[in-house]
Write an enzyme that holds these catalytic residues in place. Structure first.
Site, mmCIF file in Angstrom:
data_model
loop_
_atom_site.group_PDB
_atom_site.id
_atom_site.type_symbol
_atom_site.label_atom_id
_atom_site.label_comp_id
_atom_site.label_asym_id
_atom_site.label_seq_id
_atom_site.Cartn_x
_atom_site.Cartn_y
_atom_site.Cartn_z
ATOM 1 N N LYS A 105 -14.391 1.530 -12.790
ATOM 2 C CA LYS A 105 -13.442 2.375 -12.059
ATOM 3 C C LYS A 105 -13.831 2.441 -10.583
ATOM 4 O O LYS A 105 -14.958 2.103 -10.209
ATOM 5 C CB LYS A 105 -13.394 3.782 -12.666
ATOM 6 N N HIS A 152 -22.320 4.064 -2.363
ATOM 7 C CA HIS A 152 -22.983 4.044 -3.663
ATOM 8 C C HIS A 152 -22.224 3.135 -4.617
ATOM 9 O O HIS A 152 -21.020 2.926 -4.475
ATOM 10 C CB HIS A 152 -23.082 5.458 -4.261
ATOM 11 N N ASP A 197 -21.051 6.823 -16.157
ATOM 12 C CA ASP A 197 -21.707 6.445 -14.896
ATOM 13 C C ASP A 197 -23.231 6.605 -14.901
ATOM 14 O O ASP A 197 -23.815 7.127 -13.935
ATOM 15 C CB ASP A 197 -21.122 7.255 -13.741
ATOM 16 N N CYS A 226 -17.704 13.291 -12.090
ATOM 17 C CA CYS A 226 -17.099 12.291 -12.976
ATOM 18 C C CYS A 226 -17.106 12.707 -14.442
ATOM 19 O O CYS A 226 -16.160 12.392 -15.180
ATOM 20 C CB CYS A 226 -17.788 10.941 -12.783
#
Length: 221
Positions: free
Chosen positions: A117, A92, A17, A166
């Site tokens: 995802k 976001h 990410d 994450c």
């Protein structure tokens, strides 16, 4: 003793990410997230990994994890969702917006696959391997574990954003999937450094190697 590692073709780097919204100035910034860009680029181009994976949050508008989807709630409030505690986030990484873009300072042409995802509007998805718990009581797979196993990967190294969310969940699921898992601590940043002690404890509990703990940032950094 020197670390014993498998051959390069059995190693994978998972970059979690690294997106505009998680950088300083973004919708959900990680503390000093910009500081790890150079180090992650060095890892991408190091030749140390036979396989490179990137993950990308890819939420629809009105995602269930957004505080704006829950009326009176504010970002960082928590609610009960499917029997688990869900943190509500600022909107976001909404798909196809500038905030969802992977940071262009990194050479993504080196990645073999990008795993998107969080695209199910009903379920959050921290881990690159599986969604969070959903309404049917399961955590559906993203297919990443199978992709790695099919290529003979036995060891994964995890880095990126955010350290306590994450990246942590991705590392924990990697270990559960049977991979020797290395958490590249200096190449992660959290939403808040106050979470670092708890993150460290979870990694140790999960048997995950924390690489270069000497470079840990102090909680007040």
């Amino acid at each position: 003793m020197p670390e014993t590692r498998p051959p390069i073709d059995q190693r994978a780097l998972i970059v979690v990410d690294m997106q505009v919204d998680f950088m300083p100035g973004g919708a959900l910034p990680c503390a000093r997230g910009n500081e790890i860009v150079e180090g992650i680029q060095a890892a991408l181009s190091s030749g140390e990994y036979g396989h490179i994976v990137a993950t990308q949050d890819w939420h629809p508008p009105g995602h269930i994890s957004f505080a704006s989807s829950h009326g009176h709630h504010q970002p960082f409030d928590t609610i009960a969702l499917y029997g688990e505690t869900q943190t509500l986030w600022p909107d976001h990484c909404v798909r196809a917006t500038s905030g969802a873009v992977l940071d262009t300072r990194l050479d993504w042409s080196l990645a073999d696959v990008i795993i998107r995802k969080g695209s199910d509007p009903r379920v959050d998805s921290y881990s690159g391997f599986r969604d969070n718990l959903g309404p049917d009581g399961t955590r559906p797979s993203t297919g990443l574990a199978g992709w790695l196993h099919e290529r003979g990967v036995t060891e994964v190294s995890v880095c990126g954003l955010a350290r306590e969310v994450c990246v942590l969940w991705t590392a924990e699921d990697a270990a559960r999937a049977g991979f020797t898992t290395r958490f590249l601590w200096p190449l992660t940043r959290p939403v808040s450094f106050a979470s670092d002690t708890a993150t460290h404890q979870r990694l140790e509990h999960g048997g995950i190697a924390i690489v270069d703990t000497a470079s840990m940032d102090p909680p007040d950094a």
